[in-house]
Design a protein around this motif. Structure first.
Motif, PDB file in Angstrom:
ATOM      1  N   ASP A  67     122.986  26.837  21.188  1.00 25.01           N
ATOM      2  CA  ASP A  67     123.518  27.574  20.044  1.00 25.01           C
ATOM      3  C   ASP A  67     122.704  27.225  18.809  1.00 25.01           C
ATOM      4  N   SER A  68     122.337  28.226  18.054  1.00 25.31           N
ATOM      5  CA  SER A  68     121.548  27.956  16.852  1.00 25.31           C
ATOM      6  C   SER A  68     122.451  27.417  15.740  1.00 25.31           C
ATOM      7  N   TYR A  69     121.853  26.715  14.833  1.00 27.45           N
ATOM      8  CA  TYR A  69     122.563  26.125  13.700  1.00 27.45           C
ATOM      9  C   TYR A  69     123.263  27.205  12.883  1.00 27.45           C
ATOM     10  N   ASP A  79     124.245  30.189  13.855  1.00 25.83           N
ATOM     11  CA  ASP A  79     125.371  30.786  14.586  1.00 25.83           C
ATOM     12  C   ASP A  79     126.619  29.920  14.472  1.00 25.83           C
TER      13      ASP A  79
END
Length: 126
Positions: free
Chosen positions: A34-36, A38
């Protein structure tokens, strides 16, 4: 009236800062899948479900708080605040739920200004 508004403003500001710090830590701890950004958007969305009801409960309980000892009041308030983190039960990772519950407890037990209306306080200190 001015003093009550200042204490209520401090309550809101303290929770907002604590909430933001909590979600920054969550974003740093979750899986690299998961991206920061998101995770931070998720935290912003959770503010509506978790943060606003917590603040409403804190402000209403703080205004109604008159007879209970401050320590008892904080302990009593921390318990229902934890339930506002229920949507995080379905998260893929345990960090959001655990850290949000710790955020709620820390706010109720240590950081919330209580009582919000000290002039109406009739409790006897222990």
């Amino acid at each position: 009236m001015r003093r009550v508004l200042e204490r209520a403003g401090r309550c809101v500001l303290t929770y907002a800062v604590l909430y933001a710090v909590t979600w920054v830590v969550i974003a740093l701890l979750v899986s690299p899948e998961d991206s920061y950004t998101d995770v931070m958007w998720l935290g912003l969305g959770m503010l509506v479900i978790t943060g606003i009801p917590t603040l409403l409960l804190a402000l209403l309980a703080g205004l109604a708080h008159r007879r209970m000892d401050v320590t008892t009041f904080r302990a009593t308030l921390a318990f229902p605040m934890m339930f506002f983190a229920w949507p995080l039960i379905g998260a893929n990772y345990p960090q959001p739920l655990v850290l949000q519950v710790l955020c709620q407890i820390a706010f109720a037990a240590y950081l919330m200004p209580a009582p919000l209306v000290p002039e109406n306080w009739t409790a006897k200190p222990r």
